[in-house]
Scaffold this motif. Sequence first.
Motif, short mmCIF file in Angstrom:
data_model
loop_
_atom_site.label_atom_id
_atom_site.label_comp_id
_atom_site.label_asym_id
_atom_site.label_seq_id
_atom_site.Cartn_x
_atom_site.Cartn_y
_atom_site.Cartn_z
N ASP A 134 1.10 5.24 0.66
CA ASP A 134 0.38 6.33 1.34
C ASP A 134 -1.02 5.89 1.75
O ASP A 134 -2.00 6.63 1.62
CB ASP A 134 0.30 7.56 0.43
N GLY A 135 -1.11 4.64 2.21
CA GLY A 135 -2.38 4.13 2.68
C GLY A 135 -3.30 3.60 1.59
O GLY A 135 -4.39 3.10 1.88
N HIS A 136 -2.87 3.72 0.34
CA HIS A 136 -3.72 3.25 -0.77
C HIS A 136 -3.24 1.88 -1.24
O HIS A 136 -2.11 1.75 -1.73
CB HIS A 136 -3.67 4.23 -1.94
N GLU A 165 -5.98 -2.37 -5.40
CA GLU A 165 -7.19 -1.73 -5.93
C GLU A 165 -6.94 -1.17 -7.32
O GLU A 165 -7.80 -1.26 -8.20
CB GLU A 165 -7.66 -0.62 -4.98
N ASP A 166 -5.75 -0.59 -7.51
CA ASP A 166 -5.40 -0.08 -8.84
C ASP A 166 -5.31 -1.23 -9.84
O ASP A 166 -5.75 -1.10 -10.98
CB ASP A 166 -4.04 0.65 -8.78
N ALA A 213 0.87 -1.18 0.00
CA ALA A 213 0.00 0.00 0.00
C ALA A 213 0.91 1.23 0.00
O ALA A 213 1.91 1.27 0.72
CB ALA A 213 -0.91 0.00 1.22
#
Length: 224
Positions: free
Chosen positions: A38-40, A44-45, A36
């Motif tokens: 920066d927390g993303h 998901e991408d 992940a």
Amino acid sequence: MSGKNDKENLSCTHCSVYNCRTRDKQFPGFCLTTKAIDGHPVAEDIEEIKRHLQGDEQDAIIARASAQIEGLFYGKLSRVEEIIEFANRIGAKKIGIATCAGLIEEAKIFAAILEAKGLAYYSAICKVGAVDKTEIGILEEEKVRPGNPESMCNPILQARLLNYQNTDLNVVIGLCVGHDSLFIKYSQAPVTTLITKDRITGHNPAAALYTAHSYYKRLLQPKK
């Protein structure tokens, strides 16, 4: 940087596993495929992009055509031939040529090849517009030949001219570093590169990397 920051900034050039390519090993802890940022969650991408490329939009057509060419013609076709195959697979009928003045002869040969393969083309040379460099703030001493008229490269105009022609695919032939960036930014059609300019290495910029520990060892010397 040290400690935590070092780990947070590890990326693909720090890797020696390449499990993203082979899928027969373990992903390293810092792998961009699994982490992940920066927390993303990158996962998901990955899923979003996968869905996007399963459709029928231009991006999906380009992605599949590129993968097909890699798989079917790996090590068999020159880049010139790959571009022609790519154009055909994405349905491109008219090819734009954004060429450097210094490679206009190469551009003419490429244009003849396109014509021979049944593809229309339209070309724009980098000096189109004939605007002197001083008109955008370049000093005389910053010219290649100070004291003489010297037209600037005009990649934005190149892109607009090819846009006006409604080209389906644009091919870069030797645009300068930075000029290519502007051309790609303003091109409405997808862009691929046939020749990357490197005046010192005969347009083979990888040569500086291959000789970075010998002839070009200055490249690895720390900035003073």
